[in-house]
Design a protein around this motif. Structure first.
Motif, PDB file in Angstrom:
ATOM      1  N   TYR A 107       0.892  -1.159   0.000  1.00  9.53           N
ATOM      2  CA  TYR A 107       0.000   0.000   0.000  1.00  9.53           C
ATOM      3  C   TYR A 107       0.929   1.208   0.000  1.00  9.53           C
ATOM      4  O   TYR A 107       1.707   1.401   0.947  1.00  9.53           O
ATOM      5  CB  TYR A 107      -0.920  -0.014   1.213  1.00  9.53           C
ATOM      6  N   THR A 108       0.870   1.993  -1.054  1.00 11.34           N
ATOM      7  CA  THR A 108       1.906   2.985  -1.321  1.00 11.34           C
ATOM      8  C   THR A 108       1.403   4.407  -1.130  1.00 11.34           C
ATOM      9  O   THR A 108       0.303   4.752  -1.572  1.00 11.34           O
ATOM     10  CB  THR A 108       2.443   2.816  -2.758  1.00 11.34           C
ATOM     11  N   TYR A 109       2.255   5.212  -0.503  1.00 11.73           N
ATOM     12  CA  TYR A 109       1.975   6.631  -0.272  1.00 11.73           C
ATOM     13  C   TYR A 109       3.167   7.454  -0.746  1.00 11.73           C
ATOM     14  O   TYR A 109       4.320   7.052  -0.562  1.00 11.73           O
ATOM     15  CB  TYR A 109       1.731   6.916   1.212  1.00 11.73           C
ATOM     16  N   PHE A 154      19.897  30.608   7.601  1.00  9.55           N
ATOM     17  CA  PHE A 154      21.356  30.497   7.611  1.00  9.55           C
ATOM     18  C   PHE A 154      21.937  31.273   8.791  1.00  9.55           C
ATOM     19  O   PHE A 154      21.405  32.321   9.185  1.00  9.55           O
ATOM     20  CB  PHE A 154      21.947  31.038   6.305  1.00  9.55           C
ATOM     21  N   TYR A 155      23.061  30.759   9.321  1.00 11.45           N
ATOM     22  CA  TYR A 155      23.718  31.386  10.468  1.00 11.45           C
ATOM     23  C   TYR A 155      25.189  31.685  10.141  1.00 11.45           C
ATOM     24  O   TYR A 155      25.763  31.113   9.195  1.00 11.45           O
ATOM     25  CB  TYR A 155      23.629  30.476  11.698  1.00 11.45           C
ATOM     26  N   ASP A 156      25.776  32.554  10.934  1.00 15.03           N
ATOM     27  CA  ASP A 156      27.146  32.991  10.682  1.00 15.03           C
ATOM     28  C   ASP A 156      28.182  31.897  10.938  1.00 15.03           C
ATOM     29  O   ASP A 156      29.327  32.025  10.492  1.00 15.03           O
ATOM     30  CB  ASP A 156      27.484  34.215  11.554  1.00 15.03           C
ATOM     31  N   ASN A 157      27.798  30.863  11.673  1.00  8.45           N
ATOM     32  CA  ASN A 157      28.756  29.794  11.991  1.00  8.45           C
ATOM     33  C   ASN A 157      28.720  28.668  10.964  1.00  8.45           C
ATOM     34  O   ASN A 157      29.036  27.521  11.263  1.00  8.45           O
ATOM     35  CB  ASN A 157      28.502  29.243  13.392  1.00  8.45           C
ATOM     36  N   TYR A 158      28.312  28.994   9.733  1.00  9.74           N
ATOM     37  CA  TYR A 158      28.283  28.042   8.621  1.00  9.74           C
ATOM     38  C   TYR A 158      27.324  26.880   8.857  1.00  9.74           C
ATOM     39  O   TYR A 158      27.617  25.728   8.536  1.00  9.74           O
ATOM     40  CB  TYR A 158      29.690  27.501   8.324  1.00  9.74           C
ATOM     41  N   THR A 159      26.188  27.175   9.448  1.00 11.55           N
ATOM     42  CA  THR A 159      25.126  26.180   9.607  1.00 11.55           C
ATOM     43  C   THR A 159      23.828  26.735   9.048  1.00 11.55           C
ATOM     44  O   THR A 159      23.685  27.942   8.837  1.00 11.55           O
ATOM     45  CB  THR A 159      24.916  25.791  11.087  1.00 11.55           C
ATOM     46  N   VAL A 160      22.888  25.850   8.796  1.00 15.85           N
ATOM     47  CA  VAL A 160      21.563  26.231   8.322  1.00 15.85           C
ATOM     48  C   VAL A 160      20.545  25.345   9.032  1.00 15.85           C
ATOM     49  O   VAL A 160      20.787  24.149   9.233  1.00 15.85           O
ATOM     50  CB  VAL A 160      21.454  26.084   6.783  1.00 15.85           C
ATOM     51  N   SER A 161      19.437  25.924   9.435  1.00 12.43           N
ATOM     52  CA  SER A 161      18.393  25.158  10.124  1.00 12.43           C
ATOM     53  C   SER A 161      17.136  25.113   9.271  1.00 12.43           C
ATOM     54  O   SER A 161      16.913  25.951   8.394  1.00 12.43           O
ATOM     55  CB  SER A 161      18.079  25.770  11.491  1.00 12.43           C
ATOM     56  N   PHE A 162      16.282  24.107   9.540  1.00 17.38           N
ATOM     57  CA  PHE A 162      15.052  23.925   8.788  1.00 17.38           C
ATOM     58  C   PHE A 162      14.169  22.921   9.521  1.00 17.38           C
ATOM     59  O   PHE A 162      14.619  22.238  10.463  1.00 17.38           O
ATOM     60  CB  PHE A 162      15.344  23.406   7.372  1.00 17.38           C
ATOM     61  N   VAL A 163      12.922  22.839   9.101  1.00 17.12           N
ATOM     62  CA  VAL A 163      12.020  21.783   9.573  1.00 17.12           C
ATOM     63  C   VAL A 163      11.469  21.060   8.356  1.00 17.12           C
ATOM     64  O   VAL A 163      11.376  21.625   7.256  1.00 17.12           O
ATOM     65  CB  VAL A 163      10.865  22.335  10.437  1.00 17.12           C
ATOM     66  N   LEU A 164      11.104  19.788   8.564  1.00 17.72           N
ATOM     67  CA  LEU A 164      10.548  18.960   7.493  1.00 17.72           C
ATOM     68  C   LEU A 164       9.062  18.724   7.747  1.00 17.72           C
ATOM     69  O   LEU A 164       8.700  18.007   8.682  1.00 17.72           O
ATOM     70  CB  LEU A 164      11.268  17.602   7.443  1.00 17.72           C
ATOM     71  N   PRO A 165       8.184  19.303   6.936  1.00 20.19           N
ATOM     72  CA  PRO A 165       6.750  19.002   7.063  1.00 20.19           C
ATOM     73  C   PRO A 165       6.465  17.570   6.599  1.00 20.19           C
ATOM     74  O   PRO A 165       7.078  17.073   5.657  1.00 20.19           O
ATOM     75  CB  PRO A 165       6.083  20.022   6.130  1.00 20.19           C
ATOM     76  N   ALA A 166       5.543  16.916   7.280  1.00 19.91           N
ATOM     77  CA  ALA A 166       5.194  15.535   6.944  1.00 19.91           C
ATOM     78  C   ALA A 166       3.845  15.491   6.241  1.00 19.91           C
ATOM     79  O   ALA A 166       2.908  16.196   6.620  1.00 19.91           O
ATOM     80  CB  ALA A 166       5.155  14.673   8.206  1.00 19.91           C
ATOM     81  N   GLY A 167       3.767  14.658   5.245  1.00 23.81           N
ATOM     82  CA  GLY A 167       2.510  14.467   4.530  1.00 23.81           C
ATOM     83  C   GLY A 167       2.547  13.159   3.767  1.00 23.81           C
ATOM     84  O   GLY A 167       3.620  12.672   3.380  1.00 23.81           O
ATOM     85  N   ALA A 168       1.397  12.545   3.561  1.00 19.69           N
ATOM     86  CA  ALA A 168       1.311  11.277   2.835  1.00 19.69           C
ATOM     87  C   ALA A 168       0.075  11.289   1.946  1.00 19.69           C
ATOM     88  O   ALA A 168      -1.022  11.597   2.405  1.00 19.69           O
ATOM     89  CB  ALA A 168       1.255  10.096   3.807  1.00 19.69           C
ATOM     90  N   ILE A 169       0.275  10.967   0.672  1.00 22.33           N
ATOM     91  CA  ILE A 169      -0.815  10.896  -0.297  1.00 22.33           C
ATOM     92  C   ILE A 169      -0.877   9.481  -0.839  1.00 22.33           C
ATOM     93  O   ILE A 169       0.121   8.948  -1.357  1.00 22.33           O
ATOM     94  CB  ILE A 169      -0.603  11.892  -1.451  1.00 22.33           C
ATOM     95  N   PHE A 170      -2.041   8.846  -0.735  1.00 20.74           N
ATOM     96  CA  PHE A 170      -2.211   7.466  -1.181  1.00 20.74           C
ATOM     97  C   PHE A 170      -2.085   7.390  -2.699  1.00 20.74           C
ATOM     98  O   PHE A 170      -2.625   8.217  -3.429  1.00 20.74           O
ATOM     99  CB  PHE A 170      -3.567   6.923  -0.737  1.00 20.74           C
ATOM    100  N   GLU A 171      -1.350   6.382  -3.180  1.00 21.42           N
ATOM    101  CA  GLU A 171      -1.151   6.168  -4.610  1.00 21.42           C
ATOM    102  C   GLU A 171      -1.816   4.849  -5.020  1.00 21.42           C
ATOM    103  O   GLU A 171      -1.197   3.778  -4.939  1.00 21.42           O
ATOM    104  CB  GLU A 171       0.351   6.123  -4.927  1.00 21.42           C
ATOM    105  N   PRO A 172      -3.080   4.882  -5.465  1.00 19.39           N
ATOM    106  CA  PRO A 172      -3.803   3.640  -5.815  1.00 19.39           C
ATOM    107  C   PRO A 172      -3.115   2.827  -6.897  1.00 19.39           C
ATOM    108  O   PRO A 172      -3.127   1.592  -6.852  1.00 19.39           O
ATOM    109  CB  PRO A 172      -5.167   4.157  -6.289  1.00 19.39           C
ATOM    110  N   SER A 173      -2.507   3.508  -7.889  1.00 22.80           N
ATOM    111  CA  SER A 173      -1.896   2.784  -9.008  1.00 22.80           C
ATOM    112  C   SER A 173      -0.671   1.986  -8.591  1.00 22.80           C
ATOM    113  O   SER A 173      -0.243   1.080  -9.324  1.00 22.80           O
ATOM    114  CB  SER A 173      -1.510   3.765 -10.114  1.00 22.80           C
TER     115      SER A 173
END
Length: 466
Positions: A92-94, A106-125
């Motif tokens: 069963y695929t999503y 971006f930050y001055d200490n050569y790092t970058v931050s982010f968040v990952l949104p979660a989502g799932a869409i059913f793929e019948p095929s």
């Protein structure tokens, strides 16, 4: 043409050939430096680089394929203590990871931050049925109170709600949530998921040190985990697996951290394979990654229940209770690399290395992961109890497989063609130019030198053009 003119021409040709060949040889390290500098520049995580464009893109589809285990003899398990007979249903695929990273800072200490949104869409095929397909699985609530609650209290809850050890459920309910009457709450293997956020992550941009590019510096604001009561097991080590530093050394393992397994882990080089005309290094999870502490002492701090793990001798099982807040046990699908007693606890599993192992296909020059398959099985526990009525006939503790998932993505044809044109094509053109100069120079040098020797050996009064 006089003999002197001919000799001068041959000498000039010999010298010119040598210079062309030497130039071709000089261009090899110069060209290699040019390639290395270009790759370093393009793999830094900053606006305008190839790495950043790939890192922020959601063009490559990532899928989660689920195989769920359907119990064929639920009544026999409860009434006679029989081993569960399981039939695998799926996939069963999503489609997941279709939402771009958010809050990129971006930050001055050569790092970058982010968040990952979660989502799932059913793929019948790409699925064998619909989300409404039903099957019989372990009751998540019963398994939960069995592991986390005093059994005499658990028995009251189970009997008052008329709950059973196994229950019929749909694919959608088991994965994403349903209302449980016994606990009066929503339960699901991945509940909650849609609309949630993973992170925040803070990773190195690689601007100051390309070897650190994409390495996770912090997750959820912390530099280490707190699940395992040990600095080694709590270490956040490596990237998220989507990319690594450029110019990989196949002798060295790759490290990555995954919140799904609540730990960092390593993969080892297995082979070099062709992926749509691109040579990639295949890295695989080695058996020792989930070996028992007896076989791999580094895993001692992951053993949290000496009784359940038979004094920490059980292989292939990771207790995620402290991480998930629920009694969930992680393994590879069908208990691949697991102890034999795990496999013998149920009937119907058949571990297969090709189908159930984890791998990453990484392009070694850029460090980009171009294809992967992350395969994991989620299990829960039930067993004998003196106080829980529905378990009175159970005689053995059983690690019961609920489902297994294959999270996968692969390079598409369009991206592969672009990759080959922009990187491999240019490298091959430069390499061809270098080799061409060396070959042409050597041919010119050798032919002129031979002719010069022949001319020099002829008698001075000989007519060369008779």
């Amino acid at each position: 043409m006089t003999c002197c003119d001919l000799k001068c021409g041959l000498i000039t040709g010999t010298v010119l050939g040598a210079l062309i060949a030497v130039l071709g040889g000089i261009l090899i390290p110069v060209g290699n430096d040019f390639i290395e500098n270009t790759v370093h520049k393009e793999t830094v995580l900053e606006n305008g680089t190839l790495a950043f464009d790939t890192w922020t893109s959601v063009d490559i589809s990532i899928y989660r394929q689920f195989w769920l285990f359907d119990v064929q003899n639920a009544d026999d398990v409860v009434k006679q203590g029989a081993k569960p007979v399981l039939v695998q249903k799926g996939p069963y695929t999503y489609r997941t990871r279709f939402i771009p990273k958010k809050d990129i800072t971006f930050y001055d200490n050569y790092t970058v931050s982010f968040v990952l949104p979660a989502g799932a869409i059913f793929e019948p095929s790409m699925s064998v049925g619909t989300e409404e397909d039903t099957f019989t699985s372990l009751n998540l609530a019963v398994a939960g109170v069995y592991s986390l609650m005093p059994h005499f209290i658990a028995n009251i809850l189970i009997q008052s709600s008329r709950s059973t050890l196994f229950q019929k459920t749909t694919v959608k309910e088991l994965l994403w949530g349903y209302h449980d009457l016994m606990l009066n709450s929503t339960l699901g293997v991945f509940y909650p998921y849609n609309g949630t956020l993973d992170g925040p992550y803070t990773v190195s941009t690689g601007k100051d040190d390309i070897k650190k590019v994409a390495t996770i510096e912090r997750w959820q604001g912390e530099t280490s985990l707190s699940y395992w009561n040990d600095p080694y097991c709590n270490k956040i080590n490596g990237t998220d697996g989507s990319s690594f530093h450029p110019f990989l050394d196949k002798k060295k393992p790759l490290f990555f951290f995954s919140p799904d397994i609540c730990r960092s882990i390593s993969a080892q080089y297995n082979s070099t394979i062709d992926l749509k005309g691109i040579d990639v290094y295949r890295y695989m999870l080695p058996p020792e990654a989930l070996a028992s502490p007896v076989e791999n002492p580094d895993n001692q701090c992951y053993c949290t229940d000496p009784v359940l793990t038979k004094n920490c001798t059980t292989a292939g099982l990771l207790d995620l209770t402290a991480c998930r807040g629920a009694p969930v046990f992680l393994s590879l699908p069908h208990f691949l690399f697991g102890s034999n007693d795990l496999l013998q606890g149920v009937i119907g599993l058949n571990p297969n290395f090709d189908e159930h192992s984890i791998f990453l296909d990484v392009e070694p020059i850029t460090g980009f992961t171009l294809r992967f398959a992350k395969r994991l099985q989620l299990n829960m526990l039930y067993g004998p109890s003196d106080h829980i009525e529905i378990l009175k006939n159970i005689t053995e503790h059983t690690i019961f497989p609920i489902l297994w998932v294959n999270e996968t993505a692969a390079l598409d044809d369009e991206t592969a063609d672009m990759f080959k044109k922009e990187l491999i094509g240019r490298m091959e053109l430069l390499e061809g130019f270098q080799i061409g100069l060396i070959v042409v120079g050597l041919i010119l040098f050798a032919s002129c030198l031979i002719a010069l020797i022949v001319v020099s050996m002829k008698p001075k009064n000989a007519n060369l053009f008779k």
